[in-house]
Each structure stands twice: as structure tokens, then as C-alpha cells.
Design a protein around this motif. Sequence first.
Motif, PDB file in Angstrom:
ATOM      1  N   ASP A  44      -7.895  27.914  28.396  1.00 36.47           N
ATOM      2  CA  ASP A  44      -7.832  27.760  27.199  1.00 36.47           C
ATOM      3  C   ASP A  44      -7.977  29.300  26.212  1.00 36.47           C
ATOM      4  O   ASP A  44      -7.601  29.091  24.502  1.00 36.47           O
ATOM      5  N   MET A  45      -7.378  30.158  27.140  1.00 36.72           N
ATOM      6  CA  MET A  45      -7.567  31.434  26.447  1.00 36.72           C
ATOM      7  C   MET A  45      -6.637  31.698  25.313  1.00 36.72           C
ATOM      8  O   MET A  45      -5.346  31.542  25.609  1.00 36.72           O
ATOM      9  N   LEU A  46      -7.514  32.991  24.749  1.00 37.10           N
ATOM     10  CA  LEU A  46      -6.617  33.906  23.416  1.00 37.10           C
ATOM     11  C   LEU A  46      -5.980  34.725  23.910  1.00 37.10           C
ATOM     12  O   LEU A  46      -7.225  35.738  24.937  1.00 37.10           O
ATOM     13  N   SER A  47      -4.818  35.299  23.289  1.00 35.94           N
ATOM     14  CA  SER A  47      -4.658  36.768  23.215  1.00 35.94           C
ATOM     15  C   SER A  47      -4.518  37.210  22.502  1.00 35.94           C
ATOM     16  O   SER A  47      -3.285  37.344  21.866  1.00 35.94           O
ATOM     17  N   ILE A  48      -4.777  38.462  22.118  1.00 36.67           N
ATOM     18  CA  ILE A  48      -4.517  39.584  20.613  1.00 36.67           C
ATOM     19  C   ILE A  48      -3.848  40.604  21.065  1.00 36.67           C
ATOM     20  O   ILE A  48      -4.558  41.380  21.868  1.00 36.67           O
ATOM     21  N   VAL A  49      -2.705  41.258  20.725  1.00 30.06           N
ATOM     22  CA  VAL A  49      -1.235  41.707  21.275  1.00 30.06           C
ATOM     23  C   VAL A  49      -0.573  42.202  20.046  1.00 30.06           C
ATOM     24  O   VAL A  49      -0.696  41.795  18.946  1.00 30.06           O
TER      25      VAL A  49
ATOM     26  N   THR B  72     -11.111  41.798  29.920  1.00 29.49           N
ATOM     27  CA  THR B  72     -10.441  43.051  29.042  1.00 29.49           C
ATOM     28  C   THR B  72      -9.528  43.538  30.564  1.00 29.49           C
ATOM     29  O   THR B  72     -10.175  43.904  31.697  1.00 29.49           O
ATOM     30  N   VAL B  73      -8.308  43.967  30.117  1.00 34.25           N
ATOM     31  CA  VAL B  73      -7.706  44.550  31.260  1.00 34.25           C
ATOM     32  C   VAL B  73      -6.894  45.977  30.910  1.00 34.25           C
ATOM     33  O   VAL B  73      -6.602  46.165  29.361  1.00 34.25           O
ATOM     34  N   PRO B  74      -6.651  46.549  31.532  1.00 34.49           N
ATOM     35  CA  PRO B  74      -5.710  47.804  31.267  1.00 34.49           C
ATOM     36  C   PRO B  74      -4.443  47.730  31.123  1.00 34.49           C
ATOM     37  O   PRO B  74      -4.283  48.796  31.182  1.00 34.49           O
ATOM     38  N   HIS B  75      -3.630  46.640  32.161  1.00 32.40           N
ATOM     39  CA  HIS B  75      -2.185  46.704  31.709  1.00 32.40           C
ATOM     40  C   HIS B  75      -2.206  45.129  30.793  1.00 32.40           C
ATOM     41  O   HIS B  75      -2.524  43.970  31.211  1.00 32.40           O
ATOM     42  N   SER B  76      -1.060  45.377  29.766  1.00 30.44           N
ATOM     43  CA  SER B  76      -0.438  43.821  29.295  1.00 30.44           C
ATOM     44  C   SER B  76      -0.215  43.006  29.754  1.00 30.44           C
ATOM     45  O   SER B  76       0.079  42.675  29.801  1.00 30.44           O
ATOM     46  N   LEU B  77       0.945  44.030  30.800  1.00 26.90           N
ATOM     47  CA  LEU B  77       1.948  42.903  30.895  1.00 26.90           C
ATOM     48  C   LEU B  77       0.964  41.220  32.142  1.00 26.90           C
ATOM     49  O   LEU B  77       1.774  40.996  32.643  1.00 26.90           O
TER      50      LEU B  77
ATOM     51  N   SER C 273      -7.067  53.510  22.436  1.00 29.77           N
ATOM     52  CA  SER C 273      -7.945  53.306  24.067  1.00 29.77           C
ATOM     53  C   SER C 273      -7.535  51.233  23.760  1.00 29.77           C
ATOM     54  O   SER C 273      -7.706  50.630  24.461  1.00 29.77           O
ATOM     55  N   GLU C 274      -8.201  51.078  22.295  1.00 32.84           N
ATOM     56  CA  GLU C 274      -8.527  49.607  22.623  1.00 32.84           C
ATOM     57  C   GLU C 274      -6.464  49.196  21.159  1.00 32.84           C
ATOM     58  O   GLU C 274      -6.891  49.864  20.858  1.00 32.84           O
ATOM     59  N   MET C 275      -5.700  47.859  22.472  1.00 31.83           N
ATOM     60  CA  MET C 275      -4.547  47.793  21.419  1.00 31.83           C
ATOM     61  C   MET C 275      -4.808  45.732  20.295  1.00 31.83           C
ATOM     62  O   MET C 275      -3.943  45.291  20.440  1.00 31.83           O
TER      63      MET C 275
ATOM     64  N   LEU D 154     -10.894  35.314  24.858  1.00 25.65           N
ATOM     65  CA  LEU D 154      -9.817  36.114  24.294  1.00 25.65           C
ATOM     66  C   LEU D 154      -9.554  36.924  26.181  1.00 25.65           C
ATOM     67  O   LEU D 154     -10.504  37.488  26.266  1.00 25.65           O
ATOM     68  N   VAL D 155      -8.594  37.170  25.695  1.00 23.11           N
ATOM     69  CA  VAL D 155      -7.945  37.793  26.625  1.00 23.11           C
ATOM     70  C   VAL D 155      -7.472  39.779  25.982  1.00 23.11           C
ATOM     71  O   VAL D 155      -6.823  39.545  24.999  1.00 23.11           O
ATOM     72  N   THR D 156      -8.184  40.643  26.138  1.00 21.63           N
ATOM     73  CA  THR D 156      -7.366  41.454  25.341  1.00 21.63           C
ATOM     74  C   THR D 156      -7.273  43.008  26.386  1.00 21.63           C
ATOM     75  O   THR D 156      -7.624  42.705  27.444  1.00 21.63           O
ATOM     76  N   VAL D 157      -6.424  44.198  25.810  1.00 23.81           N
ATOM     77  CA  VAL D 157      -5.974  45.197  26.266  1.00 23.81           C
ATOM     78  C   VAL D 157      -6.949  46.506  25.664  1.00 23.81           C
ATOM     79  O   VAL D 157      -7.209  46.547  25.136  1.00 23.81           O
ATOM     80  N   SER D 158      -7.918  46.891  27.048  1.00 23.62           N
ATOM     81  CA  SER D 158      -8.153  48.000  26.475  1.00 23.62           C
ATOM     82  C   SER D 158      -7.858  48.556  27.741  1.00 23.62           C
ATOM     83  O   SER D 158      -8.403  49.327  28.661  1.00 23.62           O
ATOM     84  N   VAL D 159      -7.631  50.476  27.454  1.00 27.17           N
ATOM     85  CA  VAL D 159      -7.231  51.154  28.074  1.00 27.17           C
ATOM     86  C   VAL D 159      -7.873  52.624  28.587  1.00 27.17           C
ATOM     87  O   VAL D 159      -8.062  53.497  29.083  1.00 27.17           O
ATOM     88  N   GLY D 160      -9.093  51.891  27.588  1.00 35.60           N
ATOM     89  CA  GLY D 160     -10.265  53.412  28.319  1.00 35.60           C
ATOM     90  C   GLY D 160     -11.316  52.592  27.109  1.00 35.60           C
ATOM     91  O   GLY D 160     -11.304  52.804  26.244  1.00 35.60           O
TER      92      GLY D 160
END
Length: 326
Positions: free
Chosen positions: A260-265, A245-250, A221-223, A195-201
Motif C-alpha cells: 500500500d505504499m505510494l511513490s512521488i515521482v 528511499t532508492v537511487p534508481h527510479s525504475l 539529488s532528490e527527485m 512512501l517510496v522516494t528517489v534520492s541519488v545522493g
Amino acid sequence: MSIGRMDLNLLKVFDAVYEERNLVLAGKRLNLTQSAVSHALGRLRELVGDELFMRTGKGMVPTGRAAAMAPALRDALRRIETTLGVEPFAPAESTRRFVIAANDHLTSVIIAPLSRELQHVAPGVELVIRPSTRLDLAEQIDLGRIDLAIGIFAQVPDRLNSRTLMSQGEAILMRRGHPASRRKLTLRDMAKYPLVTVSVGGQEEGAVGGFILERGLARQSEMFDRQALEEALQAEQEAPHARVTVPHSLAIPELLRDTDMLSIVPASLAVALVKDRDLLRRQPPYQSGTSTIRAVWHRRDEHDAAHVWLLDMVAKTAHAAEESLG
């Protein structure tokens, strides 16, 4: 110090220098030369008995006295302008500068279409976007350096106002040609594929339960709804595999490319990212929560006609984004 000796225009200079931290920029904002700003600041320093601002390599840094004075003085200026109608707000003629805090997702979904609309109705209005991920967000709102913060807030203190802008669920993104792209996603897919997830803190920034609490303001903090995903997979005796885990969704489109990763947004971000891109959007194979995006601002601005107008424009744009989710 007697108020009779005070030229109230000096307070406008203080306000501009405090905001810009630069004499040239403050002068442009007030239509004054740098020399005039320096002279006015010198008069104010003499009246107050404090340097107020120190010149450094990073600009004009306020002293402790200036930082203590700023909230009350800036609040008083706004009230005077509102009471006397010194600056009546006409969008088509205004050159007002608004500072909005938003992450890159909401900048793309709300601020970008708002900016396009302002080109027609308020061409002179300036928008400055600050990151809502900064750790002193609540302090910046308190000091008047941020007019409006947009995001997901679990807790808003009494000194701040809030308004609901839109609600949304989550979506799963994958590249075109992904092994799971020709069928309905399953919980097994969520465990099988990284998974690719977005966390800003994270915990190092004080995040607890997916939210950062600062000065009574708790922001996301988690998207994504981590708890819903983990509980659904636990029932299947599976566990998620978070690879990135990235801080920038774009950054997500590039991360998903050729993997073959998936991302929850958030759903609105998914809608934005699949446009003109090699990505597919799918519904989560589990019951995720619905998040509510709100605008937050300081109560001192609730009677500011310009601020009320901005909030209405933001709400209108957010409503259109919510309707596009289908």
C-alpha cells in the motif's frame, strides 16, 4: 619542445586513449591497430618527457601530467576541427560517438526515443550513457569526457552552457487495487501510507537542500519536492512516512507491487511507468513545485556542428515528452 617536431595526429591518439583508457578501443576509434597506437603513444611520450599513461588492471590510467594537459589539448583539437572543417558533420554518414550523462528516469523518457529516432537519421552515431549521479560529474564535463549532461540543475557555472529542455510537475504512483485508488488522494493518505522516494545522493555526498554542489554545478539529488510535502502535512499536523528511499527510479514498480505504499515521482516518469504496468497515476493532493530539466555542456563545444545537432535532437525529443504529459 618545438611545435615543429609535433605530429598533430599524435594529439588525436592522446585524445582517444584518454577517453577510452584502452589501446584496443582507442585503435578502433581511430581505425588503427593496437601496435600503431602504442607506437604513436611512445613518440608522444618521448616528445613530452612523461609516461602520460600507466598500464594497470583498470586500463590505461593517465599520469598527473596527462590529466593536466588533457583539457587544453582536447579543446584545441575541437577548435582546429571546427575551424578547418576537418570533420564536417553529416548525421546520415557520421560515426561520431557522443557521451551523455543522464539518470535512469531521463534515459527512459528522453534517451530511449532519441535512440529510436537516430536509427533513421543517423544510424552510425553511437550514444554512450553515463550516470549523472556520479560525484565527479562537473569534472568529467570539464575534462571533455562527457559531451552533454541532462538533469535538474539549480546552478550552472559560467564556463558551462545550458538549455532548457522541458518542465514538469510531480505525480503519485500506486498499485491497482490500492485502498486509495477509487477516490481522490488526500493529504491524510500521504501521511497514512508509507512512501517510496528517489534520492541519488544524501548529506554524505555533500547534498544540501536537495542539491549536490560540485565545481560550481549544483544538480538535483532528490527527485521530489520534499519541502512542499512536509509543509502541506505540517499544516494538517501530520508527517510523511518514508519507508523506502532508492537511487534508481525504475525499481519503483516492483517496490509498489503487493503493498500500500505510494511513490512521488516526476510527471514524465509516472507517464512512462504506468504504460503496460499494474500502476495508477494520481495528482498530488498538495501544491508541489515545477522542475525544469536542462542540458548542460562545456562552452568549448558551442561551435561544434555535431554537438549543436545532438543538442537540437535532444531538445526535440524532450519537447515531445513534455507534450505527452497533457
